[in-house]
Design a protein around this motif. Structure first.
Motif, PDB file in Angstrom:
ATOM      1  N   LEU A   1       0.823  -1.219   0.000  1.00  0.00           N
ATOM      2  CA  LEU A   1       0.000   0.000   0.000  1.00  0.00           C
ATOM      3  C   LEU A   1       0.854   1.264   0.000  1.00  0.00           C
ATOM      4  O   LEU A   1       0.483   2.279  -0.595  1.00  0.00           O
ATOM      5  CB  LEU A   1      -0.937   0.003   1.214  1.00  0.00           C
TER       6      LEU A   1
ATOM      7  N   GLN B   1       3.432   1.898  -1.572  1.00  0.00           N
ATOM      8  CA  GLN B   1       3.847   2.312  -2.923  1.00  0.00           C
ATOM      9  C   GLN B   1       2.857   3.338  -3.508  1.00  0.00           C
ATOM     10  O   GLN B   1       3.219   4.162  -4.330  1.00  0.00           O
ATOM     11  CB  GLN B   1       3.896   1.099  -3.854  1.00  0.00           C
ATOM     12  N   PHE B   2       1.609   3.264  -3.062  1.00  0.00           N
ATOM     13  CA  PHE B   2       0.573   4.157  -3.606  1.00  0.00           C
ATOM     14  C   PHE B   2       0.233   5.291  -2.655  1.00  0.00           C
ATOM     15  O   PHE B   2      -0.333   6.293  -3.042  1.00  0.00           O
ATOM     16  CB  PHE B   2      -0.683   3.333  -3.931  1.00  0.00           C
ATOM     17  N   ILE B   3       0.570   5.087  -1.362  1.00  0.00           N
ATOM     18  CA  ILE B   3       0.286   6.115  -0.352  1.00  0.00           C
ATOM     19  C   ILE B   3       1.608   6.386   0.361  1.00  0.00           C
ATOM     20  O   ILE B   3       1.804   5.995   1.519  1.00  0.00           O
ATOM     21  CB  ILE B   3      -0.784   5.602   0.646  1.00  0.00           C
TER      22      ILE B   3
ATOM     23  N   GLU C   1      -8.689   5.454   1.324  1.00  0.00           N
ATOM     24  CA  GLU C   1      -7.420   5.102   0.664  1.00  0.00           C
ATOM     25  C   GLU C   1      -7.323   3.596   0.471  1.00  0.00           C
ATOM     26  O   GLU C   1      -6.926   3.111  -0.583  1.00  0.00           O
ATOM     27  CB  GLU C   1      -6.230   5.590   1.505  1.00  0.00           C
TER      28      GLU C   1
ATOM     29  N   ASN D   1      -9.756   1.400   0.254  1.00  0.00           N
ATOM     30  CA  ASN D   1     -10.679   0.912  -0.787  1.00  0.00           C
ATOM     31  C   ASN D   1     -10.163   1.226  -2.187  1.00  0.00           C
ATOM     32  O   ASN D   1     -10.369   0.466  -3.120  1.00  0.00           O
ATOM     33  CB  ASN D   1     -12.073   1.492  -0.569  1.00  0.00           C
ATOM     34  N   LYS D   2      -9.443   2.346  -2.290  1.00  0.00           N
ATOM     35  CA  LYS D   2      -8.916   2.742  -3.597  1.00  0.00           C
ATOM     36  C   LYS D   2      -7.792   1.809  -4.067  1.00  0.00           C
ATOM     37  O   LYS D   2      -7.660   1.535  -5.253  1.00  0.00           O
ATOM     38  CB  LYS D   2      -8.384   4.183  -3.472  1.00  0.00           C
ATOM     39  N   TYR D   3      -6.991   1.341  -3.120  1.00  0.00           N
ATOM     40  CA  TYR D   3      -5.783   0.595  -3.528  1.00  0.00           C
ATOM     41  C   TYR D   3      -5.776  -0.876  -3.120  1.00  0.00           C
ATOM     42  O   TYR D   3      -4.829  -1.591  -3.413  1.00  0.00           O
ATOM     43  CB  TYR D   3      -4.531   1.271  -2.940  1.00  0.00           C
ATOM     44  N   LYS D   4      -6.839  -1.328  -2.450  1.00  0.00           N
ATOM     45  CA  LYS D   4      -6.757  -2.699  -1.908  1.00  0.00           C
ATOM     46  C   LYS D   4      -6.579  -3.756  -3.000  1.00  0.00           C
ATOM     47  O   LYS D   4      -5.962  -4.801  -2.760  1.00  0.00           O
ATOM     48  CB  LYS D   4      -7.954  -3.021  -1.010  1.00  0.00           C
ATOM     49  N   HIS D   5      -7.085  -3.486  -4.216  1.00  0.00           N
ATOM     50  CA  HIS D   5      -6.943  -4.475  -5.296  1.00  0.00           C
ATOM     51  C   HIS D   5      -5.469  -4.700  -5.667  1.00  0.00           C
ATOM     52  O   HIS D   5      -5.132  -5.680  -6.311  1.00  0.00           O
ATOM     53  CB  HIS D   5      -7.741  -4.037  -6.531  1.00  0.00           C
ATOM     54  N   GLU D   6      -4.609  -3.771  -5.256  1.00  0.00           N
ATOM     55  CA  GLU D   6      -3.173  -3.942  -5.518  1.00  0.00           C
ATOM     56  C   GLU D   6      -2.585  -5.074  -4.675  1.00  0.00           C
ATOM     57  O   GLU D   6      -1.526  -5.600  -4.990  1.00  0.00           O
ATOM     58  CB  GLU D   6      -2.396  -2.649  -5.226  1.00  0.00           C
TER      59      GLU D   6
ATOM     60  N   ARG E   1      -4.613  -9.330   1.983  1.00  0.00           N
ATOM     61  CA  ARG E   1      -5.593  -8.231   1.838  1.00  0.00           C
ATOM     62  C   ARG E   1      -6.591  -8.259   2.997  1.00  0.00           C
ATOM     63  O   ARG E   1      -6.932  -7.228   3.578  1.00  0.00           O
ATOM     64  CB  ARG E   1      -6.316  -8.381   0.498  1.00  0.00           C
TER      65      ARG E   1
END
Ligand code: GLA
Length: 399
Positions: free
Chosen positions: A247, A249-251, A264, A266-271, A278
């Protein structure tokens, strides 16, 4: 856990064991804790909401003229003898390692200690997830430092947050359990009739009055031995670290899972491609939010809503974090069948141990009877129940 002994009985026992008179004997005590909500969030820099119990570790203590640190417990036959100069040697002790670990960490932090004879009286059930170890650690820390100050004529400050941190270090470095700060903090900083709302990222906290409006806190012990708990605990920790590394890496501004908001996440959890990893992160992030909402519910005198968050917390620990197991799940299921139960959940690390339930005063007897019956029928184990009051944190006892 032995029978409860009062101050004069304990002093008498101390003299029977170590000789001498009452002169120079002092007593210290630090409690176990029950965590009301916010589980497996502390080592992720999240929020927790524990309360100190009245079940505690009491130490009867007297300084010595040498560097020996001698230990005995009221409910154990053996006496453990050690030296403050060879503390590395006692790590493998089954009983005594928490005490020597605290002495070791205190000395490593630069504190000056004196040899002593100590008698422990522990009323927190061992290995039940109620922080019997933190109680022993914090009680030991304040004992050793106070005796050191008096015997050596020093004024080393006894800062209770520092005592909690030293105690946690003893458990991490000396005993080898990678625990967070919640248990030692609650034991050190507890306050009667209050829970502690603690932000584990920066240790800011406040005491929240527990106005339970006709409800009682009932603790139920699965009495299931917690096999492999430490290794599973450490495994959960590393799974959280793995989730956070992805996470971040995106935040990039986040320093721990506790700093990541639900949006945040919910936005990136698919990563996070691995479903188990997860799920672990999802538990931590939603649980953290539940702590905030629960404290607000309590402040608004909405015990029923508080209870619903507890139930949701248990579900998340069962399905996403997977630390409950059949015994804890059965206790919670049986509890929720009883009228007058606002909420129920596992408390502490999980994998056995205890549940905490919020039960209407007039339903407590039925609760104990029916939950006890239902649980015993389904698991073949007799549970234990404690209706402990919320007590004070670590302190010297002067009467
Ligand atoms: C144990 C640990 C705490 C905390 C809980 C889970 O009690 O000692 O630091 O992580 O588990 O919330």
């Amino acid at each position: 856990m032995g029978l409860h002994m009062n101050s004069s009985e304990l002093k008498k026992r101390f003299i029977e064991i170590y000789g001498g008179s009452e002169e120079g004997i002092r007593m210290f005590s630090s409690p176990g804790r029950v965590n009301l909500i916010g589980e497996h969030t502390d080592y992720n820099g999240g929020y927790v909401f524990p309360a100190a119990l009245t079940m505690s570790s009491t130490v009867i203590a007297r300084p010595r003229n040498d560097r020996m640190m001698n230990l005995i417990a009221t409910d154990l036959g053996i006496q453990v003898r050690g030296s403050l100069d060879t503390l590395e040697e006692y790590k493998a002790l089954k009983w005594g390692n928490y005490q020597y670990g605290v002495a070791d960490e205190l000395q490593k932090a630069g504190y000056k200690l004196v040899g002593c004879d100590l008698l422990y009286h522990d009323t927190v059930p061992l290995g039940a997830g109620l922080s019997s170890s933190a109680a022993i650690e914090v009680a030991t820390a304040i004992t050793l430092l106070t005796l050191g100050n008096t015997a050596l004529g020093l004024k080393q400050p006894i800062d209770m947050v520092e005592m909690a941190l030293i105690s946690q270090k003893a458990e991490n470095n000396y005993v080898g359990v990678n625990c967070g700060i919640m248990d030692q903090f609650a034991s050190a900083m507890g306050k009667a009739d209050h829970a502690i709302f603690l932000n584990c990222r920066d240790l800011s906290f406040h005491h929240v009055p527990l106005n339970l409006k006709g409800y009682k806190i009932v603790i139920a012990n699965t009495n299931k031995k917690r096999g492999l708990a430490d290794s599973k605990y450490n495994e959960r920790r590393s799974q959280c670290e793995e989730a956070f590394a992805i996470l971040k890496q995106f935040i990039p501004q986040a320093t721990c899972l506790g700093e990541i908001s639900m949006d945040e996440f919910n936005k990136y959890k698919h990563e996070i491609k691995d479903e188990i990893i997860r799920n672990r992160a999802e538990h931590v992030i939603v649980e953290d939010d539940r702590v905030l909402k629960s404290v607000e519910a309590l402040n608004n005198d909405n015990i029923e809503l508080f209870g619903r968050y507890m139930i949701a917390s248990h579900g998340s620990l069962r399905d996403l974090y997977e630390v409950t197991g059949a015994e804890l799940d059965t206790l919670v299921e049986e509890a929720l069948r009883i009228e007058g139960v606002a909420g129920s959940r596992m408390t502490g690390a999980g994998f056995g141990g205890c549940t905490v339930s919020i039960v209407r005063e007039e339903a407590v007897d039925t609760f104990v009877e029916k939950v006890g019956q239902g649980y015993a029928e389904k698991t073949g184990i007799e549970p234990s129940f404690y209706i402990s009051e919320v007590g004070d944190g670590g302190r010297e006892i002067t009467k």
